[in-house]
Design an enzyme around this catalytic site. Sequence first.
Site, short mmCIF file in Angstrom:
data_model
loop_
_atom_site.label_atom_id
_atom_site.label_comp_id
_atom_site.label_asym_id
_atom_site.label_seq_id
_atom_site.Cartn_x
_atom_site.Cartn_y
_atom_site.Cartn_z
N LYS A 20 0.79 -1.48 0.00
CA LYS A 20 0.02 0.04 0.17
C LYS A 20 0.68 1.54 -0.46
O LYS A 20 2.38 1.32 0.23
CB LYS A 20 -0.85 0.73 1.51
CG LYS A 20 -1.72 -1.42 1.10
CD LYS A 20 -2.90 -1.47 2.37
CE LYS A 20 -3.64 -2.70 2.94
NZ LYS A 20 -4.75 -2.08 3.79
N TYR B 290 -11.78 -3.03 -3.43
CA TYR B 290 -12.73 -3.23 -1.86
C TYR B 290 -13.81 -3.26 -2.21
O TYR B 290 -14.75 -2.15 -1.67
CB TYR B 290 -12.13 -1.88 -1.66
CG TYR B 290 -10.75 -2.76 -0.92
CD1 TYR B 290 -10.01 -3.04 0.16
CD2 TYR B 290 -9.31 -1.05 -1.59
CE1 TYR B 290 -9.25 -3.60 0.21
CE2 TYR B 290 -8.44 -1.36 -1.28
CZ TYR B 290 -7.96 -2.41 -0.78
OH TYR B 290 -7.05 -2.64 -0.11
N ASN C 139 -1.24 -0.57 7.33
CA ASN C 139 -0.55 -1.86 8.05
C ASN C 139 0.09 -2.42 6.68
O ASN C 139 0.14 -3.35 6.24
CB ASN C 139 -1.94 -2.57 8.04
CG ASN C 139 -3.35 -2.79 6.84
OD1 ASN C 139 -2.86 -2.40 6.10
ND2 ASN C 139 -3.97 -3.57 7.21
N HIS D 57 -1.70 -5.53 1.09
CA HIS D 57 -2.70 -6.31 1.14
C HIS D 57 -2.67 -7.63 0.38
O HIS D 57 -1.76 -7.83 -0.12
CB HIS D 57 -4.08 -5.39 0.46
CG HIS D 57 -5.14 -6.38 -0.44
ND1 HIS D 57 -6.26 -6.15 0.87
CD2 HIS D 57 -5.41 -6.80 -1.31
CE1 HIS D 57 -7.56 -7.54 -0.43
NE2 HIS D 57 -6.04 -7.67 -1.20
N GLU E 192 -9.28 -10.43 -7.82
CA GLU E 192 -7.68 -9.31 -7.62
C GLU E 192 -7.30 -9.34 -8.57
O GLU E 192 -6.86 -8.41 -8.98
CB GLU E 192 -7.56 -9.11 -6.09
CG GLU E 192 -8.62 -9.40 -4.94
CD GLU E 192 -8.41 -9.52 -3.62
OE1 GLU E 192 -8.95 -8.72 -2.51
OE2 GLU E 192 -6.96 -10.00 -3.46
#
Length: 149
Positions: free
Chosen positions: A9, A49, A112, A115, A126
């Site tokens: 990310k 998402y 975080n 992903h 994805e």
Amino acid sequence: MDRTFVMVKPDGVARGLVGDIVSRFESKGLKLVAAKLEKLPEKRVREQYQEHLEKPFYPSLQHYITSGPCFLMVWEGRNVVKVARAIIGATNPAEAAAGTIRGDLAMDIGRNVVHGSDSPESAKREIGIHFAGTELVAYKRIDEPVLYE
């Protein structure tokens, strides 16, 4: 072999963690079959998402994911979704075990670092969102004979 989608990310890219993250997957024995660095368009973020679109945190998530470049990858290996999730660690870095990416490199659930697909079905979906089939490269790792029985 199975495939999974992993994305560093914007916070991970900005912190210069891409090399460390790639190294963890390679050291485990997984094979990188596609990768690219790009700033994601909102349309693909919505596709990525889709299960969170109606949740109150989605606008913040979308803003975060589109705030800078992401490093997108497809990894291949036996049981790769499960293996990758173990390397990544729990979603909340405060609950992630030491030795995992999130346990070692992240502090906050909202930042975080990475992903990873949570199921083979999600991985297929994805990968299809972010990569054309022609972008996935087939090759043999030199150490494959000693990685698997």
